[in-house]
Design an enzyme around this catalytic site. Structure first.
Site, short mmCIF file in Angstrom:
data_model
loop_
_atom_site.label_atom_id
_atom_site.label_comp_id
_atom_site.label_asym_id
_atom_site.label_seq_id
_atom_site.Cartn_x
_atom_site.Cartn_y
_atom_site.Cartn_z
N ARG A 128 0.87 -1.26 -0.08
CA ARG A 128 0.21 -0.04 0.05
C ARG A 128 0.85 1.16 0.08
O ARG A 128 0.85 2.00 0.95
CB ARG A 128 -0.87 0.08 1.31
CG ARG A 128 -2.04 -1.12 1.22
CD ARG A 128 -2.88 -1.14 2.23
NE ARG A 128 -2.17 -1.47 3.64
CZ ARG A 128 -2.75 -1.30 4.84
NH1 ARG A 128 -3.76 -0.92 5.14
NH2 ARG A 128 -1.81 -1.78 5.77
N LYS A 235 5.53 -18.00 9.09
CA LYS A 235 4.87 -18.61 10.40
C LYS A 235 4.33 -17.23 10.91
O LYS A 235 4.75 -16.07 10.71
CB LYS A 235 5.86 -19.13 11.61
CG LYS A 235 6.77 -18.32 12.03
CD LYS A 235 7.56 -18.76 13.04
CE LYS A 235 8.35 -18.12 13.95
NZ LYS A 235 7.89 -16.99 14.65
N HIS A 265 12.58 -20.35 9.21
CA HIS A 265 13.93 -19.66 8.65
C HIS A 265 14.99 -20.59 9.43
O HIS A 265 16.21 -20.57 9.08
CB HIS A 265 14.11 -18.34 8.77
CG HIS A 265 14.52 -17.93 10.17
ND1 HIS A 265 13.11 -17.64 11.11
CD2 HIS A 265 15.25 -17.36 10.88
CE1 HIS A 265 13.35 -16.98 12.16
NE2 HIS A 265 15.06 -16.78 12.04
N LYS A 269 19.40 -22.63 8.14
CA LYS A 269 20.54 -22.29 8.70
C LYS A 269 21.47 -23.50 8.69
O LYS A 269 21.23 -24.52 8.87
CB LYS A 269 20.45 -22.09 10.48
CG LYS A 269 19.64 -20.84 10.64
CD LYS A 269 19.69 -20.50 12.07
CE LYS A 269 19.14 -19.02 12.32
NZ LYS A 269 19.66 -18.07 12.07
N GLU A 303 16.79 -15.08 23.66
CA GLU A 303 16.95 -13.69 23.17
C GLU A 303 17.27 -12.72 24.32
O GLU A 303 16.84 -12.67 25.51
CB GLU A 303 15.76 -13.20 22.27
CG GLU A 303 15.37 -14.16 21.16
CD GLU A 303 13.86 -13.65 20.56
OE1 GLU A 303 13.93 -12.95 19.61
OE2 GLU A 303 13.07 -13.94 20.77
N ASP A 322 4.94 -18.78 19.64
CA ASP A 322 5.81 -18.04 18.49
C ASP A 322 7.07 -18.81 18.43
O ASP A 322 7.79 -18.76 17.19
CB ASP A 322 6.30 -16.80 19.43
CG ASP A 322 6.97 -15.77 18.16
OD1 ASP A 322 6.42 -15.73 16.99
OD2 ASP A 322 7.65 -14.86 18.57
N HIS A 327 9.95 -23.50 15.67
CA HIS A 327 11.38 -23.70 15.73
C HIS A 327 11.87 -25.09 16.68
O HIS A 327 12.55 -25.73 16.13
CB HIS A 327 11.95 -22.39 16.22
CG HIS A 327 11.77 -21.18 15.48
ND1 HIS A 327 11.54 -21.17 13.90
CD2 HIS A 327 11.62 -19.84 15.71
CE1 HIS A 327 11.42 -20.12 13.68
NE2 HIS A 327 11.38 -19.03 14.35
N LYS A 425 12.63 -14.11 26.21
CA LYS A 425 12.94 -12.84 25.89
C LYS A 425 13.75 -12.28 27.12
O LYS A 425 13.72 -12.62 28.23
CB LYS A 425 11.86 -12.04 25.36
CG LYS A 425 11.39 -12.44 23.86
CD LYS A 425 10.28 -11.32 23.25
CE LYS A 425 9.86 -11.82 22.10
NZ LYS A 425 11.01 -11.94 20.95
#
Length: 573
Positions: A128, A235, A265, A269, A303, A322, A327, A425
């Site tokens: 957009r 995802k 992804h 790796k 993370e 998530d 993963h 996290k």
């Protein structure tokens, strides 16, 4: 995509076994611009094997069909030969987003720079924005200059830029999709893409149904005779089993299952792919890769950042949905699977599905699962806010930013071996690793004081950021007394190979263009993963609130207690 994951990030294959549609060349890809050397020698441009409609093929024998032509430069014994995509184009929906700017566009350029894309490759953006083609090309140029892995070469860029088009519009804008159809037809004629297109949905999952239905409505999902069309989906694949099944139903109503590529992804790796090489190409590991020698397995994705500006997406989803659902369960399946009959998509799917179907949840979810939220604390020398103080987060939110679960695989190889999965996290550092921890020696002839610093043997596969592998074992300390403690032996990609590892998105985008589904989860895997996680999420929703842990730590105390009940402890990466 996970914040700080290298934003949603290949290997070579003998040309003799490359998927249909890949091209041939026996020269180093970095030594040429796409198609340059082949054209100079009168051979077909790199990446083209069969003749593209309306594009004469140079170098073919007079009177011979282009498909019968053999590249004189090709030697099937040349193991350096990478797979090269045939005539094709890539359409990216949501091309103005972070993922596209930082990962997808640089990956496309890096593939072109390495000579792995055809000279007529085309890139179409849909978003957009009131942009012209030149504006889009400039945005891609800036992204490439800032984020590309390989050096910038003007001649490569110019060839790539000639095939760029931009379509402004909303996902329910029929006029925009008609314009997209016209652009695809025009590029078929001007660039020789042969009607082969992949549609990359770099958009929030709620827009997947609308986009695929528009593709069907405007005839974009149906490939011309002898060509292909594919859909690439990021995802998360739903938020539970029911939504995942509904999403699969909608997508498969437009694209056949083998036309749908669900990108995880992490599977792109190098180190993840090396799990299979480590296990099945070596004799020394597989004999001990079972319950007779392995004590437990820990899979960690940590993370060191918070949610950033992703409150709208993250709140209500959480770390388990998530990260664990896709993963970590994929990493677990690769670690625990039996040897596949062959390295192809169907064989890998069969073995991974066996693992996922054999996963057994603990009877007491309260004692063997933990969820947490990061609280305020110090990280990286700065004071940071807790999750409930982040912008856009409901102060009463029970969304998890840390999740740990204990699973078992109920089969002959792994019976009784716990797999501990954790993600979070605002943890101590950014790291993803798989640690296979072995049982202690059944008898030690040494005095207990000599081995008090000796831990369990372990093989640690580092997925990121320092790709490689560590083997931990005991060794005598130099000196006059018998003292034994842990030492490590390291393998690092950066030190063992002269070529740096490609970004995961390079490998995955190339695989999409080649139709190679080895590294893409199928819908059966997605649904089996949700069957594992849904009972855990259901338990958490009805039992209390997440435990708090200070930012910069390694998670809540409850997670340490979970392993302590089993007489074990978490590794400190």
């Amino acid at each position: 995509m996970n914040e700080g994951e290298e934003l949603p990030e290949g290997g070579t294959q003998d040309a003799a076994t490359a998927p249909q549609g890949s091209g041939d060349a026996a020269v180093e890809p970095d030594a040429l611009t796409p198609g340059g050397l082949a054209e100079a020698l009168g051979a077909p441009a790199l990446g083209t094997h069969a003749e593209a409609p309306g594009v004469p093929t140079a170098g073919a024998r007079p009177g011979a069909p282009a498909a019968d032509w053999d590249n004189p430069l090709r030697d099937p014994r040349d193991r350096r030969l990478p797979r090269i995509a045939g005539p094709s184009g890539l359409v990216v929906f949501g091309v103005t987003g972070d993922l596209s700017r930082k990962k997808l566009m640089p990956a496309v350029y890096d593939l072109a720079n390495r000579g792995l894309l055809p000279p007529g490759f085309s890139l179409l953006g849909f978003a957009r924005r009131e942009w012209e083609d030149q504006d889009f090309a400039q945005v891609v140029h800036d992204s490439v200059r800032e984020h590309a892995r390989t050096e910038f070469r003007e001649e490569v860029w110019q060839q790539l830029a000639e095939g760029m088009r931009f379509i402004p519009g909303d996902f329910d804008d029929d006029a925009a999709f008609k314009q997209l159809r016209s652009a695809v037809d025009e590029l078929d004629a001007s660039r020789g893409t042969s009607g082969n297109y992949a549609f990359y949905l770099s958009v929030p999952p709620k827009f997947f149904p609308k986009v695929v239905r528009q593709l069907k409505r405007h005839g974009l999902a149906r490939a011309p005779e002898g060509s292909w069309r594919r859909a690439v989906i990021e995802k998360p694949f739903g938020r539970d089993l029911a939504s995942a099944r509904e999403l699969n139903r909608i997508v498969h109503d437009v694209f056949d299952p083998d036309q749908v590529f669900r990108i995880d992804h992490y599977l792109g790796k190098e180190t993840v792919q090396n799990i299979l090489a480590l296990r099945f190409a070596n004799q020394m590991y597989e004999p001990v890769w079972n319950r007779s020698f392995v004590d437990h397995v820990q899979i960690t994705m940590a993370e060191d950042i918070g949610i950033g500006g992703r409150a709208g997406y993250y709140d209500g989803i959480g770390s388990a949905r998530d990260v664990i659902q896709n993963h970590l369960l994929q990493l677990m399946a690769l670690t625990a699977m039996e040897e596949p009959a062959a390295f192809d998509a169907d064989s890998l799917l069969a073995e991974k599905l066996k693992v996922l179907k054999a996963v057994k949840l603990p009877e007491n979810l309260g004692e063997h699962t933990v969820r947490g939220q990061y609280a305020a604390g110090w990280q990286g020398g700065a004071k940071v806010r807790g999750y409930l103080q982040e912008d856009g987060i409901d102060p009463a939110s029970t969304t998890d930013t840390y999740a740990a679960v204990k699973l078992e695989v109920d089969n002959r190889r792994w019976a009784g071996v716990p797999f501990y999965l954790r993600t979070g996290k605002r943890l101590g550092r950014r790291v993803t690793e798989i640690a296979v921890v072995f049982q202690r020696a059944p008898h030690s002839p040494f005095d207990s004081t000599a081995t008090e610093e000796l831990g369990a043997n372990a093989i640690v596969i580092r997925v990121q950021p320092d790709e490689g592998m560590t083997v931990r074992f005991g060794s005598k300390v130099p000196g006059t007394s018998m003292e034994i403690r842990d030492v490590t032996m390291d393998f690092a990609y950066g030190e063992s190979f002269t070529e740096s590892s490609p970004e995961a998105y390079e490998r995955l985008i190339l695989d999409v263009l080649l139709g190679d589904a080895n590294l893409f989860p199928r819908h059966q895997e997605v649904e089996e993963s949700w069957k594992i996680l849904d009972p855990v999420e259901g338990y958490w929703e009805s039992h209390g609130t997440p435990a708090q842990y200070p930012s910069g730590s390694w998670g809540p105390e409850e997670a340490d207690e979970m392993l302590a009940r089993d007489g074990r402890s978490w590794r400190r990466p």
